[in-house]
Design an enzyme around this catalytic site. Structure first.
Site, short mmCIF file in Angstrom:
data_model
loop_
_atom_site.label_atom_id
_atom_site.label_comp_id
_atom_site.label_asym_id
_atom_site.label_seq_id
_atom_site.Cartn_x
_atom_site.Cartn_y
_atom_site.Cartn_z
N GLU A 92 17.98 -17.84 -6.42
CA GLU A 92 17.43 -16.45 -7.06
C GLU A 92 17.00 -16.60 -8.64
OE1 GLU A 92 16.72 -13.70 -5.86
OE2 GLU A 92 17.13 -12.25 -7.16
N LYS A 134 13.36 -15.24 -9.76
CA LYS A 134 13.27 -14.20 -10.81
C LYS A 134 12.22 -14.84 -11.87
CE LYS A 134 14.77 -11.97 -8.52
NZ LYS A 134 14.51 -11.07 -7.67
N LYS A 162 6.19 -4.32 -3.80
CA LYS A 162 7.52 -4.26 -3.56
C LYS A 162 8.09 -4.43 -2.07
CE LYS A 162 11.74 -3.09 -4.74
NZ LYS A 162 12.69 -4.26 -5.54
N GLU A 207 8.44 -15.04 -10.45
CA GLU A 207 7.70 -13.90 -10.18
C GLU A 207 7.30 -13.06 -11.29
OE1 GLU A 207 9.34 -11.18 -7.29
OE2 GLU A 207 11.59 -11.58 -8.18
N CYS A 255 0.99 -1.07 0.08
CA CYS A 255 0.02 0.17 0.04
C CYS A 255 0.81 1.13 -0.11
CB CYS A 255 -1.04 0.12 1.18
SG CYS A 255 -2.00 -1.20 1.24
N TRP A 290 -2.56 -2.88 -1.60
CA TRP A 290 -2.37 -4.21 -1.87
C TRP A 290 -3.14 -4.94 -0.90
CZ3 TRP A 290 -0.62 -8.31 1.18
CH2 TRP A 290 -0.04 -9.55 0.28
N HIS A 312 18.49 -37.23 -5.53
CA HIS A 312 17.61 -37.53 -4.48
C HIS A 312 16.16 -37.36 -4.56
CE1 HIS A 312 21.28 -38.48 -2.17
NE2 HIS A 312 21.72 -37.26 -2.81
N ARG A 354 4.22 -0.34 -4.65
CA ARG A 354 4.04 -0.74 -3.16
C ARG A 354 2.77 -1.67 -3.32
NH1 ARG A 354 6.91 1.69 0.91
NH2 ARG A 354 5.40 0.93 2.26
N ASN A 392 -2.40 1.45 5.76
CA ASN A 392 -1.42 0.61 5.32
C ASN A 392 -1.27 -0.31 6.46
OD1 ASN A 392 0.56 -0.97 4.27
ND2 ASN A 392 2.01 0.82 4.31
N GLY A 393 -1.52 -1.64 6.34
CA GLY A 393 -1.14 -2.66 7.55
C GLY A 393 -2.50 -3.39 7.88
O1 M6R Z 1 13.13 -4.91 0.89
P1 M6R Z 1 13.46 -6.64 1.09
O2 M6R Z 1 14.73 -6.71 0.76
O3 M6R Z 1 13.52 -6.81 2.79
O4 M6R Z 1 12.38 -7.34 0.57
C1 M6R Z 1 12.61 -8.87 0.75
C2 M6R Z 1 11.67 -9.55 -0.14
O5 M6R Z 1 10.30 -9.24 -0.21
C3 M6R Z 1 12.21 -9.31 -1.87
O6 M6R Z 1 13.51 -9.49 -1.64
C4 M6R Z 1 11.46 -10.18 -2.90
O7 M6R Z 1 11.63 -11.47 -2.54
C5 M6R Z 1 11.95 -9.64 -4.44
N1 M6R Z 1 11.36 -8.24 -4.76
C6 M6R Z 1 11.73 -10.61 -5.12
O8 M6R Z 1 12.51 -9.98 -6.49
#
Ligand code: M6R
Length: 609
Positions: A482, A486, A604, A489, A2, A74, A505, A27, A98-99
């Site tokens: 990672e 990527k 984000k 997502e 949010c 969000w 395994h 956000r 927000n929250g």
């Molecule tokens: O702001 P942060 O690094 O704490 O965020 C953690 C995760 O939410 C963040 O790394 C998320 O997995 C990425 N946006 C993925 O690309």
């Protein structure tokens, strides 16, 4: 999660609020809305979906008032439809939130039993009802807010306006970030610097439990008891340009290409050249402390957790200190026994991730010394940790983290090389070799970025595949995780990351000629073993995209595609491998016509548990 923005000033609030929301859309982008004064009345307009839908709705609508608030959502409580969109207006009060309100159930029960008709499924609307009750009893917006706050449980931030006080805004922070921009005869209250920086660099960050009021532009701060408090004004240095696409099609693409510069910025100020060594500047912890820690505990989420996993391999080998890595949401509720001489390192791009922040608070209570690795200065994690290292990668807007990942790896390696020097756990020669590896990275990353066109073309031939397996060993294994994250997502394709040696395994059962295997196989001490593992998937029909170092004809021969990264010391490989895995996901997402910067269901900065 949010985005909130509010404006009071001489200009028409609509344009400024919409611009702010555009900058905060990363956000959350489930629905948007505004409440703006117009001839003494608060008009609310809301829309499901992304901001452009609200903009269309507002085209041609003018508001003649000095104050307004806006929100990009969000969803936590209730579907992302119009009635659940913020602001929520009850009587004369409008609120953006927000929250999460944890005692939502009991408040709702009480209100409903008193005959209140709820229009939405949100916890946010309940706050508006509670405020309205107080305003109807004659309270000012500040007094009403002070009286409602003790009734709410949870981590939440709110911004409110009242029809009877058209020149006022009141905001409260208890969890998600909130800051106040002090402009030229104007005030902007927002959840993120991006919405403020275009108007003013002068910013005050609210801490938890603090309230701000802006009445005709006069800004005052209070604690939750209502006592006025003094707050520092910060000059923010980030230029507006850093949050623009600068000619790129997407923020993610721009941020991938910014990595050479981002890595230079991460290293800046921490390296001495004669002799070549890392000397961490202003980290907030003393050299003696760094000499005496007995364990290291890394805590993070998502991509930051992957960077922390890379760092585990580096810390253990270079400093000899036993190192653990945990996902914050798991660590938070574990029954822990931690050595008091443990250094707890929280890694977070945003510095606002709720789970990571909760862990930081927990380990502080347990008496540990803490260090944050953050990208956003003045964020909650940055402010609350005892010490800090900034990644300095510049604003990262794409939901899919890229430059913050490689910058985090570099920042954590700087920390480990600094500690290794102080503890004499590595020879000077070894350390010089590692540091030279870091110094070479910006140039080598440029070389990797030159493969961009290749990925754009290759992506077209990969759109028909539905399964992707990323493999790596040792320090490269977290990069495999990672890579899979990527891809998942932003393309919504199924991907898994595995240590190459673990494949037989279980997961090797997935392999057939419809499966793409992205194999990270740089020339390091595990190279031979890694190649054997790749051979095993090749033998079962797996289509191999190999990422290896320099000229590697053997690997090239067994691969459908071979991509070479520059030859480098083992500790530099994770950064170099990151470029191809980012480009692969980016171009595949574009080829599949996905929303690269705002993938579905994500936001984000994850400021709720
Ligand atoms: O702001 P942060 O690094 O704490 O965020 C953690 C995760 O939410 C963040 O790394 C998320 O997995 C990425 N946006 C993925 O690309």
């Amino acid at each position: 999660m949010c985005g909130i923005v509010g404006y009071w000033g001489p200009e028409k609030p609509k344009a400024i609020i919409l611009d702010g929301l555009r900058r905060l859309e990363y956000r959350g982008y489930d629905s948007t809305g505004v409440a703006i004064f117009d001839h003494g009345q608060l008009k609310v307009e809301r829309s499901p979906g992304k901001l452009h839908r609200l903009e269309e709705k507002l085209r041609g609508i003018e508001f003649e008032g000095p104050t307004g608030i806006g929100h990009t959502r969000w969803a936590t409580h209730g579907e992302p439809n119009e009635k659940n969109a913020h602001p929520h207006k009850v009587g004369g009060v409008a609120i953006v939130h927000n929250g999460i309100i944890e005692n939502y159930g009991s408040i709702q029960k009480r209100l409903v039993s008193e005959g209140v008709e709820l229009k939405s499924e949100t916890d946010s609307e309940l706050i508006a009802h509670l405020l309205d009750e107080k305003l109807r009893e004659g309270a000012t917006l500040l007094k009403a807010t002070l009286e409602v706050i003790p009734k709410l449980e949870g981590a939440y931030s709110i911004l409110v306006v009242n029809e009877k006080e058209p020149d006022s805004m009141v905001a409260f922070k208890n969890g998600p970030p909130m800051l106040v921009g002090l402009g030229n005869k104007e005030v902007i209250i927002a959840s993120d610097i991006q919405a403020v920086i275009t108007r003013t660099p002068r910013v005050v960050y609210l801490d938890d439990g603090e309230i701000v009021t802006s009445i005709k532009g006069a800004v005052k701060f209070y604690n939750s008891k209502g006592d006025e408090i003094r707050k520092d004004v910060h000059e923010v240095k980030w230029s507006q340009a850093m949050a623009e696409k600068a000619g790129f099609d997407h923020f993610m693409q721009k941020e991938i290409f910014e990595q050479p510069q981002a890595l230079r910025q991460t290293m800046e100020g921490h390296l001495e050249h004669e002799p070549l060594r890392v000397v961490l500047k202003s980290s907030g912890l003393t050299d003696d402390e760094y000499r005496n820690f007995k364990r290291i505990q890394l805590i993070a989420c998502g991509t930051s957790w992957h960077a922390a996993m890379v760092a585990k391999y580096v810390f253990e080998r270079v400093t000899g200190i036993p190192t653990d890595v945990d996902i914050a949401s798991e660590f938070h509720y574990r029954h822990l026994t931690l050595d008091p001489q443990t250094l707890a390192v929280t890694v977070s791009q945003s510095g606002e991730t709720a789970d990571t922040l909760a862990c930081l608070r927990r380990v502080k209570k347990m008496g540990l010394r803490t260090l944050s690795v953050c990208n956003v200065p003045h964020s909650s994690i940055d402010r609350e940790a005892h010490g800090r290292i900034y990644t300095n990668a510049g604003a990262e807007i794409g939901v899919c983290s890229t430059k913050s990942f490689t910058a985090q790896i570099v920042a954590l390696e700087l920390l480990s090389f600094h500690m290794a020097r102080l503890r004499k756990s590595c020879s000077d020669e070894e350390l010089k070799n590692y540091i030279s590896g870091l110094l070479a990275l910006p140039g080598q990353v440029e070389i990797c970025l030159n493969h961009d066109k290749w990925f754009r073309e290759a992506a077209q031939s990969l759109t028909k595949f539905r399964g992707f397996l990323y493999l790596g060993r040792g320090v490269n294994f977290p990069v495999a995780l990672e890579g899979a994250l990527k891809l998942k997502e932003i393309t919504y394709l199924h991907a898994e990351g595995y240590p190459s040696g673990e494949l037989k395994h279980g997961p090797i059962a997935l392999v057939d000629n419809n499966m793409i295997i992205v194999a990270l196989a740089p020339k390091d001490e595990l190279y031979e073993k890694n190649i054997s593992n790749i051979q095993e998937v090749k033998a079962r029909g797996g289509q191999i995209i190999a990422i290896g170092s320099g000229d590697d004809q053997g690997l090239e021969k067994i691969s459908k595609h071979y991509l070479s990264i520059p030859e480098a010391v083992w500790s530099a490989n994770p950064v170099l491998e990151s470029i191809p895995i980012q480009l692969l996901s980016y171009h595949l997402a574009v080829a599949l016509n996905r929303d690269v910067d705002q993938p579905r269901n994500l936001a984000k900065s994850v400021t709720v548990e």
